[in-house]
Motif scaffolding. Structure first.
Motif, PDB file in Angstrom:
ATOM      1  N   ARG A   1       0.805  -1.230   0.000  1.00 53.24           N
ATOM      2  CA  ARG A   1       0.000   0.000   0.000  1.00 53.24           C
ATOM      3  C   ARG A   1       0.834   1.275   0.000  1.00 53.24           C
ATOM      4  O   ARG A   1       0.306   2.352  -0.250  1.00 53.24           O
ATOM      5  CB  ARG A   1      -0.932   0.023   1.217  1.00 53.24           C
ATOM      6  CG  ARG A   1      -2.065  -0.993   1.164  1.00 53.24           C
ATOM      7  CD  ARG A   1      -2.957  -0.849   2.388  1.00 53.24           C
ATOM      8  NE  ARG A   1      -4.079  -1.766   2.373  1.00 53.24           N
ATOM      9  CZ  ARG A   1      -5.255  -1.502   1.809  1.00 53.24           C
ATOM     10  NH1 ARG A   1      -5.440  -0.343   1.198  1.00 53.24           N
ATOM     11  NH2 ARG A   1      -6.226  -2.392   1.854  1.00 53.24           N
ATOM     12  N   HIS A   2       2.128   1.171   0.307  1.00 47.53           N
ATOM     13  CA  HIS A   2       2.972   2.358   0.391  1.00 47.53           C
ATOM     14  C   HIS A   2       4.323   2.094  -0.273  1.00 47.53           C
ATOM     15  O   HIS A   2       4.802   0.962  -0.346  1.00 47.53           O
ATOM     16  CB  HIS A   2       3.203   2.777   1.853  1.00 47.53           C
ATOM     17  CG  HIS A   2       1.974   3.266   2.540  1.00 47.53           C
ATOM     18  ND1 HIS A   2       1.206   2.457   3.352  1.00 47.53           N
ATOM     19  CD2 HIS A   2       1.368   4.489   2.539  1.00 47.53           C
ATOM     20  CE1 HIS A   2       0.194   3.156   3.822  1.00 47.53           C
ATOM     21  NE2 HIS A   2       0.274   4.384   3.352  1.00 47.53           N
ATOM     22  N   LEU A   3       4.943   3.188  -0.713  1.00 48.07           N
ATOM     23  CA  LEU A   3       6.269   3.160  -1.315  1.00 48.07           C
ATOM     24  C   LEU A   3       7.095   4.270  -0.674  1.00 48.07           C
ATOM     25  O   LEU A   3       6.706   5.446  -0.716  1.00 48.07           O
ATOM     26  CB  LEU A   3       6.162   3.386  -2.823  1.00 48.07           C
ATOM     27  CG  LEU A   3       7.461   3.362  -3.631  1.00 48.07           C
ATOM     28  CD1 LEU A   3       8.020   1.948  -3.680  1.00 48.07           C
ATOM     29  CD2 LEU A   3       7.231   3.887  -5.046  1.00 48.07           C
ATOM     30  N   ALA A   4       8.218   3.902  -0.060  1.00 48.17           N
ATOM     31  CA  ALA A   4       9.107   4.873   0.579  1.00 48.17           C
ATOM     32  C   ALA A   4      10.362   5.050  -0.263  1.00 48.17           C
ATOM     33  O   ALA A   4      10.879   4.082  -0.835  1.00 48.17           O
ATOM     34  CB  ALA A   4       9.480   4.410   1.986  1.00 48.17           C
ATOM     35  N   ILE A   5      10.836   6.293  -0.335  1.00 49.31           N
ATOM     36  CA  ILE A   5      12.056   6.590  -1.092  1.00 49.31           C
ATOM     37  C   ILE A   5      12.954   7.464  -0.223  1.00 49.31           C
ATOM     38  O   ILE A   5      12.550   8.526   0.237  1.00 49.31           O
ATOM     39  CB  ILE A   5      11.744   7.297  -2.423  1.00 49.31           C
ATOM     40  CG1 ILE A   5      10.811   6.435  -3.275  1.00 49.31           C
ATOM     41  CG2 ILE A   5      13.033   7.584  -3.189  1.00 49.31           C
ATOM     42  CD1 ILE A   5      10.420   7.060  -4.594  1.00 49.31           C
TER      43      ILE A   5
ATOM     44  N   ASP B   1      19.205  14.797   3.673  1.00 49.42           N
ATOM     45  CA  ASP B   1      18.679  13.546   4.220  1.00 49.42           C
ATOM     46  C   ASP B   1      17.158  13.639   4.243  1.00 49.42           C
ATOM     47  O   ASP B   1      16.576  14.201   5.179  1.00 49.42           O
ATOM     48  CB  ASP B   1      19.218  13.310   5.632  1.00 49.42           C
ATOM     49  CG  ASP B   1      20.667  12.887   5.622  1.00 49.42           C
ATOM     50  OD1 ASP B   1      21.000  11.951   4.887  1.00 49.42           O
ATOM     51  OD2 ASP B   1      21.473  13.504   6.341  1.00 49.42           O
ATOM     52  N   SER B   2      16.515  13.096   3.227  1.00 53.77           N
ATOM     53  CA  SER B   2      15.075  13.255   3.086  1.00 53.77           C
ATOM     54  C   SER B   2      14.374  11.907   3.083  1.00 53.77           C
ATOM     55  O   SER B   2      14.986  10.853   2.914  1.00 53.77           O
ATOM     56  CB  SER B   2      14.741  14.003   1.783  1.00 53.77           C
ATOM     57  OG  SER B   2      15.127  13.236   0.658  1.00 53.77           O
ATOM     58  N   LEU B   3      13.051  11.966   3.262  1.00 54.53           N
ATOM     59  CA  LEU B   3      12.190  10.791   3.223  1.00 54.53           C
ATOM     60  C   LEU B   3      10.890  11.193   2.547  1.00 54.53           C
ATOM     61  O   LEU B   3      10.266  12.185   2.922  1.00 54.53           O
ATOM     62  CB  LEU B   3      11.915  10.271   4.636  1.00 54.53           C
ATOM     63  CG  LEU B   3      10.803   9.218   4.769  1.00 54.53           C
ATOM     64  CD1 LEU B   3      11.172   7.945   4.035  1.00 54.53           C
ATOM     65  CD2 LEU B   3      10.502   8.944   6.236  1.00 54.53           C
ATOM     66  N   ASP B   4      10.484  10.424   1.536  1.00 60.19           N
ATOM     67  CA  ASP B   4       9.206  10.625   0.873  1.00 60.19           C
ATOM     68  C   ASP B   4       8.444   9.309   0.880  1.00 60.19           C
ATOM     69  O   ASP B   4       9.022   8.244   0.606  1.00 60.19           O
ATOM     70  CB  ASP B   4       9.398  11.093  -0.572  1.00 60.19           C
ATOM     71  CG  ASP B   4       9.972  12.501  -0.657  1.00 60.19           C
ATOM     72  OD1 ASP B   4       9.233  13.449  -0.366  1.00 60.19           O
ATOM     73  OD2 ASP B   4      11.163  12.638  -1.000  1.00 60.19           O
ATOM     74  N   VAL B   5       7.152   9.373   1.192  1.00 59.87           N
ATOM     75  CA  VAL B   5       6.301   8.191   1.196  1.00 59.87           C
ATOM     76  C   VAL B   5       5.086   8.465   0.318  1.00 59.87           C
ATOM     77  O   VAL B   5       4.447   9.526   0.431  1.00 59.87           O
ATOM     78  CB  VAL B   5       5.845   7.817   2.621  1.00 59.87           C
ATOM     79  CG1 VAL B   5       4.955   6.578   2.587  1.00 59.87           C
ATOM     80  CG2 VAL B   5       7.047   7.576   3.526  1.00 59.87           C
ATOM     81  N   PHE B   6       4.768   7.501  -0.554  1.00 58.60           N
ATOM     82  CA  PHE B   6       3.651   7.630  -1.474  1.00 58.60           C
ATOM     83  C   PHE B   6       2.690   6.467  -1.262  1.00 58.60           C
ATOM     84  O   PHE B   6       3.116   5.334  -0.988  1.00 58.60           O
ATOM     85  CB  PHE B   6       4.142   7.623  -2.926  1.00 58.60           C
ATOM     86  CG  PHE B   6       5.122   8.719  -3.230  1.00 58.60           C
ATOM     87  CD1 PHE B   6       4.693   9.946  -3.714  1.00 58.60           C
ATOM     88  CD2 PHE B   6       6.491   8.526  -3.024  1.00 58.60           C
ATOM     89  CE1 PHE B   6       5.601  10.961  -3.981  1.00 58.60           C
ATOM     90  CE2 PHE B   6       7.401   9.533  -3.292  1.00 58.60           C
ATOM     91  CZ  PHE B   6       6.952  10.762  -3.766  1.00 58.60           C
ATOM     92  N   ALA B   7       1.394   6.757  -1.387  1.00 62.47           N
ATOM     93  CA  ALA B   7       0.398   5.692  -1.365  1.00 62.47           C
ATOM     94  C   ALA B   7       0.429   4.966  -2.700  1.00 62.47           C
ATOM     95  O   ALA B   7       0.756   5.544  -3.734  1.00 62.47           O
ATOM     96  CB  ALA B   7      -0.992   6.274  -1.102  1.00 62.47           C
ATOM     97  N   PHE B   8       0.097   3.689  -2.674  1.00 63.40           N
ATOM     98  CA  PHE B   8       0.028   2.914  -3.914  1.00 63.40           C
ATOM     99  C   PHE B   8      -1.336   2.242  -3.981  1.00 63.40           C
ATOM    100  O   PHE B   8      -1.807   1.718  -2.981  1.00 63.40           O
ATOM    101  CB  PHE B   8       1.140   1.848  -3.948  1.00 63.40           C
ATOM    102  CG  PHE B   8       1.207   1.123  -5.262  1.00 63.40           C
ATOM    103  CD1 PHE B   8       1.912   1.660  -6.320  1.00 63.40           C
ATOM    104  CD2 PHE B   8       0.527  -0.074  -5.446  1.00 63.40           C
ATOM    105  CE1 PHE B   8       1.958   1.001  -7.535  1.00 63.40           C
ATOM    106  CE2 PHE B   8       0.561  -0.721  -6.656  1.00 63.40           C
ATOM    107  CZ  PHE B   8       1.273  -0.188  -7.705  1.00 63.40           C
ATOM    108  N   PRO B   9      -2.034   2.312  -5.127  1.00 65.39           N
ATOM    109  CA  PRO B   9      -1.530   2.635  -6.461  1.00 65.39           C
ATOM    110  C   PRO B   9      -1.710   4.091  -6.904  1.00 65.39           C
ATOM    111  O   PRO B   9      -1.330   4.436  -8.015  1.00 65.39           O
ATOM    112  CB  PRO B   9      -2.386   1.725  -7.345  1.00 65.39           C
ATOM    113  CG  PRO B   9      -3.702   1.692  -6.657  1.00 65.39           C
ATOM    114  CD  PRO B   9      -3.369   1.674  -5.189  1.00 65.39           C
TER     115      PRO B   9
ATOM    116  N   ASP C   1      -3.612  -4.235  -5.618  1.00 61.07           N
ATOM    117  CA  ASP C   1      -3.834  -2.938  -6.243  1.00 61.07           C
ATOM    118  C   ASP C   1      -3.017  -2.776  -7.514  1.00 61.07           C
ATOM    119  O   ASP C   1      -3.138  -1.766  -8.196  1.00 61.07           O
ATOM    120  CB  ASP C   1      -3.472  -1.806  -5.268  1.00 61.07           C
ATOM    121  CG  ASP C   1      -4.560  -1.616  -4.209  1.00 61.07           C
ATOM    122  OD1 ASP C   1      -5.706  -1.997  -4.489  1.00 61.07           O
ATOM    123  OD2 ASP C   1      -4.253  -1.088  -3.133  1.00 61.07           O
ATOM    124  N   VAL C   2      -2.171  -3.756  -7.834  1.00 55.67           N
ATOM    125  CA  VAL C   2      -1.408  -3.682  -9.064  1.00 55.67           C
ATOM    126  C   VAL C   2      -2.336  -3.683 -10.270  1.00 55.67           C
ATOM    127  O   VAL C   2      -2.097  -2.997 -11.261  1.00 55.67           O
ATOM    128  CB  VAL C   2      -0.403  -4.853  -9.144  1.00 55.67           C
ATOM    129  CG1 VAL C   2       0.244  -4.924 -10.517  1.00 55.67           C
ATOM    130  CG2 VAL C   2       0.672  -4.696  -8.073  1.00 55.67           C
TER     131      VAL C   2
END
Length: 376
Positions: A212-216, A223-231, A330-331
């Motif tokens: 359900r989530h993708l972290a980058i 020094d950063s962190l981004d999190v996105f919901a999937f899809p 969700d793919v």
């Protein structure tokens, strides 16, 4: 708040503390690497214990090409087979296969690879050399075919039907999605829908266990962190971990927990941060020793494996125990909203971009506002 229980500890190499922990996707095996070290270590983390196998010792460092001096500064690329206890290690123009019986004799390959990843079916090894190219290798036959360009590692969605990787330059990074090919050696089949990030130097994307989530993690400048919901690829969270260079955070410091939506973050003070990415609530779990964390991963059984700057490893269990979340299909939704990139032409000409808030079909970010297409 989750309670962390120490299951096992093990002293490793204090001279070259582990800076990257690479977990097997289904077995309780983890490989550890470090910059400027020619040793790839492997641990069995099953049954609440830590047992070290015979490592892959690549021997004395080779004299690098003067144009690629940085090779001696980086850790050896490694990749786990998705089903078998097989680890592949790249070293210049050779590949070494590790199994619990020990490492194999190195095999010659046609290029020096910087990144490795297995296809979800385990029949193809995706390999990235320097330059704007990549290869797809059939390990059973040794045959190889050219493949679409990618860099910085590959994240496999828990369904095995989709992968995410990066294509970077100094001005921006695309997080590209692709379907695995069918027949080995099979290249990724890149899709049009892509995330666009602000700079370069990001780490390998990381899907949560339920998909359900993708972290980058990144980037080269902060020094950063981004999190996105999937899809949907809606940006759930963006955070700067450090405001300046006074306290550099470890690059490989993220692990998804067994509770859905919980991301664990290793810190330079030795503590672990438990972050709920949807509510943005953060709980700090202090380290009694206060030794900086150098790497972090979640094992296939859901425990946390923590590497410290003094060389110690600690295996931690999340309590009360929570059943591992089931991957959500969700793919299918994602694939229904995109299509494959045509084989001819420039990649950027065919991509549909999102920055986590809007969608546009031009590389010009100003077009996002003009298009007026918010994410669902």
């Amino acid at each position: 708040m989750t309670e962390l229980a120490v299951l096992a500890r093990l002293s490793a190499d204090s001279k070259h503390p582990v800076e990257q922990l690479v977990r097997h996707p289904r077995l309780p095996l983890v490989a550890g690497t470090a910059a400027k070290s020619r040793l790839v270590r492997v641990w069995d983390c099953g049954g609440g214990r830590l047992h070290e196998f015979a490592p892959v010792d690549l021997g004395p460092a080779r004299e690098p090409d003067p144009a690629e001096w940085w090779r001696s500064e980086t850790a050896p690329p490694v990749a786990w087979h998705p089903e078998r206890p097989l680890l592949v290690v790249a070293d210049g123009s050779t590949l070494t296969r590790w199994t619990p019986d020990g490492p194999s004799v190195p095999e010659q390959v046609s290029a020096a690879y910087l990144h490795l990843a297995f296809s979800p079916d385990g029949r193809t090894l995706w390999a990235k050399p320097s330059g704007d190219s990549s290869d797809a290798l059939d390990l059973a036959t040794g045959s190889a075919v050219p493949a679409p360009y990618w860099d910085t590692g590959v994240a496999v969605h828990p369904s095995g039907e989709l992968v995410a990787t990066l294509v970077s330059d100094q001005s921006a990074t695309f997080c590209l999605f692709a379907r695995p090919g069918a027949e080995p050696p099979a290249a990724m089949r890149q899709l049009r829908h892509a995330l666009v990030l602000a700079a370069d130097g990001y780490g390998t994307p990381l899907f949560s266990a339920d998909g359900r989530h993708l972290a980058i993690r990144g980037n080269a400048y902060v020094d950063s962190l981004d999190v996105f919901a999937f899809p949907s690829l809606r940006r759930v969270l963006t955070r700067t971990l450090a405001e300046d260079d006074a306290q550099r955070w470890p690059d490989e410091n993220l692990a998804w927990g067994v509770r859905p939506g919980v991301l664990w973050i290793g810190t330079p003070t030795g503590s672990l941060l438990e972050l709920d990415v949807e509510t943005r609530e953060t709980v700090e779990h202090p380290s009694p020793a206060g030794t900086p964390i150098s790497a972090l991963t979640a094992t296939a059984t859901g425990d946390l494996l923590v590497a410290h700057a003094d060389g110690e490893l600690a295996l931690l269990a999340e309590r009360p125990a929570t059943p591992a979340p089931e991957a959500v299909d969700d793919v299918t939704v994602f694939l229904a909203g995109t299509e494959e990139v045509p084989p001819a032409g420039q990649l950027e000409d065919h991509l549909v971009y999102t920055d986590g808030s809007g969608i546009w079909e031009s590389e010009d970010p100003d077009a996002a506002e003009a298009a007026g297409r918010p994410l669902p």
